[in-house]
Design a protein around this motif. Structure first.
Motif, PDB file in Angstrom:
ATOM      1  N   ILE A 292       0.835  -1.205   0.000  1.00 56.14           N
ATOM      2  CA  ILE A 292       0.000   0.000   0.000  1.00 56.14           C
ATOM      3  C   ILE A 292       0.873   1.260   0.000  1.00 56.14           C
ATOM      4  O   ILE A 292       0.541   2.256  -0.642  1.00 56.14           O
ATOM      5  N   GLN A 296      -0.729   2.000  -3.838  1.00 53.18           N
ATOM      6  CA  GLN A 296      -1.897   2.870  -3.692  1.00 53.18           C
ATOM      7  C   GLN A 296      -1.504   4.286  -3.286  1.00 53.18           C
ATOM      8  O   GLN A 296      -2.155   5.249  -3.697  1.00 53.18           O
ATOM      9  N   SER A 300       0.159   6.781  -6.722  1.00 55.72           N
ATOM     10  CA  SER A 300      -1.079   7.537  -6.927  1.00 55.72           C
ATOM     11  C   SER A 300      -0.797   8.771  -7.777  1.00 55.72           C
ATOM     12  O   SER A 300       0.324   9.295  -7.799  1.00 55.72           O
ATOM     13  N   TYR A 422      -6.973   0.045   1.781  1.00 52.61           N
ATOM     14  CA  TYR A 422      -7.060   1.291   1.017  1.00 52.61           C
ATOM     15  C   TYR A 422      -8.507   1.757   0.898  1.00 52.61           C
ATOM     16  O   TYR A 422      -8.786   2.962   0.995  1.00 52.61           O
ATOM     17  N   TYR A 481      -9.975  -1.660  -7.677  1.00 54.64           N
ATOM     18  CA  TYR A 481      -8.988  -0.584  -7.718  1.00 54.64           C
ATOM     19  C   TYR A 481      -8.136  -0.674  -8.983  1.00 54.64           C
ATOM     20  O   TYR A 481      -7.922   0.323  -9.690  1.00 54.64           O
TER      21      TYR A 481
END
Length: 492
Positions: A292, A296, A300, A422, A481
């Motif tokens: 993560i 994520q 990003s 997330y 996602y």
């Protein structure tokens, strides 16, 4: 002193010795002299012999028998659970076997690195054969009448089974392959990485990234290694990364990934320091933090906008024409051999391949001598092109050289856990991108520290995810996602 107090005093020394053993492994992969390998193998084996003796010491049974379970707090009960788990495992594995594995895998790491550098699987194959034979013997001792591979998997993800992992992969594989094929076949294709990026400058920005994600360098350090890793717990947690002149993302995202592991260990409640629960609860949970952080958050759009400016400052260039193109470049799907460099869509396909090969190896369908051919055949089947050399194939990962059979599935479990976390993070923090766009990930990492990391191994892995998110573990958040993100990037 009560029996519980005596037990925990004894256990503190056991945990300290375990940390010393880990420091030897860190030293071996970073700064140990090349010729020290044979002696280091003996040193590691000697410490393992001491640890095995402590984990099977008759005093443990006496203390455990004297403790009244109903009088324990939830924290103390978790400590007892972990002590009993380690004791039961150690009692099943003879000390001679335990030390032989420690010696062989210490020596194996150096021999793997040499064979990888020379693209010579034949040189490594006898080493692998010895390690596989020892781990098969260990798995048989642990499994009893059960499945050998499950016995090894349980070391890294308590309660997991090969059957459950296979069921998870059966759901994930079709959607991942469909998304990969659509992206690679799309009309729009992101720009590739171009330019030359000096190693010193990569490491300077790597330090800044580690800081932005909350890594405490007063209790850690960043070094280089052939295969990036994190080591240690509590007050001494170290990471490594690597640099390539034409691919700075290899360095940056290896660093962020390992920082995720390191922050998990640094943020465990200090009251648990040098106790059985004073560490990550499982490798799947550990990977949830590293993945993560890396994906994520670190990949990003918001964070990459900040990284674009940092690369312009550090290198005088960014490997893309503007921020939107840079976002697509960082997340670009492409053909490649290396798991650690794989994009988010294809990464789990690499894990599925290794999982299947490992299960066949411990089912007796493959031997060490078969692994290069089996790897090459399976890779071509799954990815559609041939392995060009051993360093890009069967020799690319250090895991088998150090005996980590059953470890690979935890990477995918970590991705699944990260998807669940997330979703919950975004729900709790609707302004998440505001901080990330300024290069500040600490609001997000602070949420993870509070929800997951501070608890150490207090809770079982899937229980931890449910407590953190309010929902049971599911593959759906991760797959949704990925489909949303890459449909946007590739304009599908």
């Amino acid at each position: 002193m009560t029996a519980f107090d005596d037990l925990m005093t004894f256990q503190r020394d056991t945990q300290a010795l375990t940390e010393i053993a880990g420091r030897l492994a860190w030293d071996q992969e970073t700064v140990m002299p090349e010729g020290a390998g044979p002696q280091r193998a003996d040193e590691v084996a000697a410490i393992e012999k001491v640890l095995h003796a402590r984990r099977t010491d008759p005093k443990l049974a006496a203390w455990l028998d004297a403790i009244e379970p109903d009088a324990l707090s939830p924290v103390d009960a978790a400590q007892i659970r972990e002590i009993k788990r380690a004791q039961a495992r150690a009692q099943k594995v003879p000390v001679e076997l335990s030390t032989a594995i420690a010696r062989a895998t210490s020596a194996g790491q150096r021999k793997w690195a040499d064979a990888r550098a020379r693209d010579d699987f034949a040189a490594f194959q006898p080493v692998l054969a010895e390690i596989v034979a020892l781990r098969r013997e260990e798995a048989a001792a642990l499994a009893g009448d059960g499945d050998l591979y499950d016995a090894l998997l349980d070391d890294y993800e308590p309660g997991a089974s090969g059957k459950d992992i296979q069921a998870m992969f059966d759901v994930m594989r079709p959607r991942l392959v469909k998304l990969r094929d659509a992206a690679l076949g799309a009309t729009y294709q992101p720009e590739g990485v171009t330019g030359n990026f000096p190693a010193d400058a990569q490491m300077a920005l790597s330090d800044k990234l580690a800081n932005r994600f909350g890594y405490d360098l007063a209790h850690g350090r960043i070094d280089k290694a052939v295969h990036p890793f994190s080591s240690g717990s509590g007050l001494d947690v170290r990471i490594t990364t690597r640099t390539e002149a034409d691919d700075p993302f290899n360095c940056f995202y290896s660093t962020i990934h390992e920082v995720g592991h390191a922050c998990y260990e640094q943020n465990v409640d200090r009251a648990y320091l040098l106790t059985p629960i004073g560490r990550g609860a499982s490798m799947g949970l550990h990977e949830s933090q590293s993945r993560i952080y890396e994906n994520q958050l670190g990949r990003s759009r918001a964070f990459i906008g900040w990284l674009f400016g940092q690369m312009e400052q550090q290198f005088g260039q960014a490997p893309a024409s503007d921020q939107d193109a840079f976002f697509a470049t960082v997340n670009r799907l492409q053909k490649g051999y290396i798991r650690t460099e794989a994009d988010e869509v294809q990464y789990n396909l690499h894990i599925m391949m290794r999982f299947d090969l490992e299960r066949r190896l411990f089912a007796g369908e493959l031997d060490a001598a078969d692994m290069e051919e089996a790897w090459n055949d399976r890779f071509e089947k799954d990815f559609g092109y041939k392995i060009d050399r051993a360093a890009n194939g069967v020799l690319q990962d250090v895991h088998w050289a150090i005996g980590l059979f059953g470890y690979f599935p935890t990477y995918s479990l970590g991705n699944v856990y990260a998807g669940c976390l997330y979703d919950a993070l975004c729900a709790d923090m609707p302004d998440l991108d505001a901080g990330l766009s300024k290069g500040d990930a600490t609001h997000a990492t602070g949420w993870l520290a509070d929800k997951v990391q501070r608890h150490g191994a207090l809770y079982a892995p899937q229980e931890m995810i449910k407590l953190a998110t309010g929902t049971s573990v599911s593959v759906e958040p991760l797959l949704s996602y990925l489909e949303t993100k890459f449909t946007e990037i590739y304009r599908l």
